[in-house]
Design an enzyme around this catalytic site. Structure first.
Site, PDB file in Angstrom:
ATOM      1  N   ARG A 186     -53.098   4.844 -11.978  1.00 23.78           N
ATOM      2  CA  ARG A 186     -53.434   3.970 -13.112  1.00 23.78           C
ATOM      3  C   ARG A 186     -54.694   3.158 -12.806  1.00 23.78           C
ATOM      4  O   ARG A 186     -55.373   2.659 -13.689  1.00 23.78           O
ATOM      5  CB  ARG A 186     -52.248   3.066 -13.490  1.00 23.78           C
ATOM      6  CG  ARG A 186     -52.537   2.168 -14.698  1.00 23.78           C
ATOM      7  CD  ARG A 186     -51.289   1.729 -15.481  1.00 23.78           C
ATOM      8  NE  ARG A 186     -50.130   1.459 -14.668  1.00 23.78           N
ATOM      9  CZ  ARG A 186     -49.989   0.384 -13.871  1.00 23.78           C
ATOM     10  NH1 ARG A 186     -50.932  -0.535 -13.816  1.00 23.78           N
ATOM     11  NH2 ARG A 186     -48.895   0.242 -13.145  1.00 23.78           N
ATOM     12  N   TYR A 236     -62.553   3.058 -38.608  1.00 29.77           N
ATOM     13  CA  TYR A 236     -61.426   3.976 -38.471  1.00 29.77           C
ATOM     14  C   TYR A 236     -60.128   3.266 -38.872  1.00 29.77           C
ATOM     15  O   TYR A 236     -59.918   2.103 -38.519  1.00 29.77           O
ATOM     16  CB  TYR A 236     -61.382   4.460 -37.023  1.00 29.77           C
ATOM     17  CG  TYR A 236     -60.363   5.521 -36.774  1.00 29.77           C
ATOM     18  CD1 TYR A 236     -60.521   6.804 -37.284  1.00 29.77           C
ATOM     19  CD2 TYR A 236     -59.235   5.252 -36.021  1.00 29.77           C
ATOM     20  CE1 TYR A 236     -59.578   7.787 -37.048  1.00 29.77           C
ATOM     21  CE2 TYR A 236     -58.285   6.235 -35.770  1.00 29.77           C
ATOM     22  CZ  TYR A 236     -58.467   7.501 -36.294  1.00 29.77           C
ATOM     23  OH  TYR A 236     -57.536   8.467 -36.050  1.00 29.77           O
ATOM     24  N   ASP A 267     -68.600   2.421 -32.183  1.00 32.88           N
ATOM     25  CA  ASP A 267     -67.774   3.632 -32.135  1.00 32.88           C
ATOM     26  C   ASP A 267     -68.696   4.804 -32.476  1.00 32.88           C
ATOM     27  O   ASP A 267     -69.141   4.957 -33.608  1.00 32.88           O
ATOM     28  CB  ASP A 267     -66.625   3.497 -33.149  1.00 32.88           C
ATOM     29  CG  ASP A 267     -65.700   4.713 -33.166  1.00 32.88           C
ATOM     30  OD1 ASP A 267     -66.132   5.807 -32.772  1.00 32.88           O
ATOM     31  OD2 ASP A 267     -64.537   4.566 -33.597  1.00 32.88           O
ATOM     32  N   LYS A 325     -62.389  14.275 -30.256  1.00 38.97           N
ATOM     33  CA  LYS A 325     -63.233  14.931 -31.252  1.00 38.97           C
ATOM     34  C   LYS A 325     -64.306  15.786 -30.567  1.00 38.97           C
ATOM     35  O   LYS A 325     -63.977  16.690 -29.838  1.00 38.97           O
ATOM     36  CB  LYS A 325     -63.818  13.875 -32.186  1.00 38.97           C
ATOM     37  CG  LYS A 325     -62.800  12.803 -32.635  1.00 38.97           C
ATOM     38  CD  LYS A 325     -61.678  13.351 -33.515  1.00 38.97           C
ATOM     39  CE  LYS A 325     -60.528  12.365 -33.725  1.00 38.97           C
ATOM     40  NZ  LYS A 325     -60.879  11.060 -34.238  1.00 38.97           N
TER      41      LYS A 325
HETATM   42  C1  LIG Z   1     -60.237   9.735 -34.243  1.00 42.86           C
HETATM   43  C2  LIG Z   1     -61.048   8.509 -34.243  1.00 42.86           C
HETATM   44  C3  LIG Z   1     -60.643   7.357 -33.552  1.00 42.86           C
HETATM   45  C4  LIG Z   1     -59.321   7.262 -32.824  1.00 42.86           C
HETATM   46  O1  LIG Z   1     -59.255   8.118 -31.760  1.00 42.86           O
HETATM   47  P1  LIG Z   1     -57.887   8.741 -31.173  1.00 42.86           P
HETATM   48  O2  LIG Z   1     -58.359   9.567 -30.054  1.00 42.86           O
HETATM   49  O3  LIG Z   1     -57.242   9.510 -32.279  1.00 42.86           O
HETATM   50  O4  LIG Z   1     -57.048   7.577 -30.758  1.00 42.86           O
HETATM   51  C5  LIG Z   1     -61.489   6.260 -33.555  1.00 42.86           C
HETATM   52  N1  LIG Z   1     -62.660   6.288 -34.221  1.00 42.86           N
HETATM   53  C6  LIG Z   1     -63.064   7.360 -34.904  1.00 42.86           C
HETATM   54  C7  LIG Z   1     -64.375   7.324 -35.618  1.00 42.86           C
HETATM   55  C8  LIG Z   1     -62.292   8.506 -34.945  1.00 42.86           C
HETATM   56  O5  LIG Z   1     -62.698   9.575 -35.641  1.00 42.86           O
END
Ligand SMILES: *Cc1c(COP(=O)(O)O)cnc(C)c1O
Length: 402
Positions: free
Chosen positions: A59, A112, A184, A209
């Site tokens: 961790r 998001y 983000d 993603k």
């Molecule tokens: C999918 C997504 C998230 C969240 O990510 P997870 O891996 O599903 O927790 C945050 N911001 C954006 C722009 C996303 O597309």
């Protein structure tokens, strides 16, 4: 536009890994272990005291995960990175790190859905408030700053409307008011946009993603401008909230990441061709794509992004029924949320990713019932266009039947 020091095409393959200390293994080994043994009690004491290098417990750090972290720091142009069990674990860690009760977070108009949910929890439990605004000009941002504002938290391009946040404007306001900036960067990936070059203090990714790109991992990455502060986050919020990435997921991510540049180029090539195709389709009312000539903020897009990305949203003639009929008429293109995978995915924001947003708020965000979002994959673009064409023909014949 500036690029990070090392070429990203090379960094995604090599950075952070030295085979000579791993039995010459070409691939990064998977250290599937929870803990590490110390050669003596004194050695354990020294590691805990931070006086000797070496691992303690997974961790707090794991060699496979560390390679991924170093690689991500390099390709985002930061000093250090941390890997988390999901994008949301990364988002919650940085927001908890940067705020305390009574603070205010200034957000881009679209964020998001779960980040929105997280901010709601923080408001309810800790009186950490937030507001959501358009961020095209310095004036718009400046006017929204409150005495208790500590953080500017943005997503750009914004999901699913592809509205942009002007990163240079954010930087100038943040500098003037001593605010921290979190971006983000999931939609662009580090291949198309590097917010640290535009003054961001932290960049986060849903590694689920484009970074992974193969639809088989949920993960998050946080990159920071300063190594020391990142080490603090590692030893506080990350360690004690515990939202770490598993070694196996880091191993899969290292594998996916090696082809990021190749995949991104093809995602965008395909997306550009599909945008051109959609422009000639009369059932399409409006297209949302950052590098589309009709995009009202195209000059901002061209300033801060290298290319327009692999996501396209578009509005169809009609309403929810037409949008759902359209999705149902597709066969190669899969109906699914998430994005950045080899498979082309389509979703209906009003009833899926943004169903929790109240209808009036959705309208303000530009999300109508006939809007669909396409995550363009890596299939042959002719096959994708054929599938779309077939679905357009289907909804046209449905309309004629009415
Ligand atoms: C999918 C997504 C998230 C969240 O990510 P997870 O891996 O599903 O927790 C945050 N911001 C954006 C722009 C996303 O597309």
């Amino acid at each position: 536009m500036m690029k990070p020091s090392a070429k990203i095409e090379t960094a995604v393959i090599h950075k952070g890994y030295d085979s000579t200390v791993h039995h010459d293994s070409l691939a990064t080994p998977l250290y599937q272990t929870s803990t590490y043994s110390f050669s003596s009690a004194q050695e354990g004491e020294a590691r805990f005291a931070g006086e000797a290098p070496g691992n303690i417990y997974s961790r707090l750090g794991n060699p496979t995960v560390r390679v991924l972290e170093e690689r991500m720091a390099e390709i985002e142009g930061g000093q250090s990175a941390l890997a988390f069990g999901s994008g949301m674990a990364a988002a919650s860690a940085i927001l908890v790190h940067l705020t305390k009760a009574g603070d205010h977070v200034l957000c881009s108009r679209g964020i998001y859905g779960c980040t929105f949910g997280l901010l709601g929890i923080m408001e309810e439990k800790y009186n950490i408030t937030h507001s959501l605004i358009e961020m095209t000009t310095v004036l718009q941002i400046e006017q929204a700053i409150l005495p208790e504002t500590k953080v500017i938290y943005v997503e750009t391009p914004i999901n699913p409307t592809m509205e942009l946040v002007n990163l240079r404007a954010v930087e100038s306001v943040a500098k003037k008011h001593g605010l921290r900036v979190v971006v983000d960067n999931t939609f662009s990936s580090p291949y198309l946009q590097n917010p640290i070059q535009f003054g961001a203090d932290f960049v986060l990714h849903s590694a689920t993603k484009y970074l992974n790109g193969h639809g088989d991992v949920i993960g998050g990455i946080l990159v920071g401008k300063e190594a020391e502060e990142m080490q603090t986050i590692r030893m506080t919020v990350q360690k004690d909230f515990g939202g770490i990435m598993s070694p196996f997921d880091a191993w899969l991510l290292l594998r996916g990441l090696k082809t990021l540049h190749v995949r991104m180029d093809r995602h965008v090539d395909n997306a550009e061709k599909i945008v051109a195709f959609l422009r000639g389709e009369q059932a399409v009312k409006r297209i949302f794509y950052p590098f589309d000539a009709a995009h009202p903020q195209m000059s901002i897009a061209k300033d801060q992004m290298r290319r327009g990305g692999g996501l396209i949203s578009f509005e169809l003639e009609g309403g929810k029924k037409q949008a759902q009929d359209f999705l149902n008429a597709l066969s190669l293109i899969k109906i699914a949320v998430s994005l950045g995978d080899a498979e082309t995915l389509i979703q209906h924001p009003a009833t899926m990713t943004h169903a929790v947003v109240p209808p009036e708020e959705r309208e303000r965000m530009g999300i109508s019932d006939s809007l669909v979002r396409l995550s363009v994959g890596l299939e042959h673009v002719d096959d994708l266009m054929q599938d779309l064409q077939h679905a357009f023909a289907q909804i046209k014949s449905n309309l004629q039947e009415i």
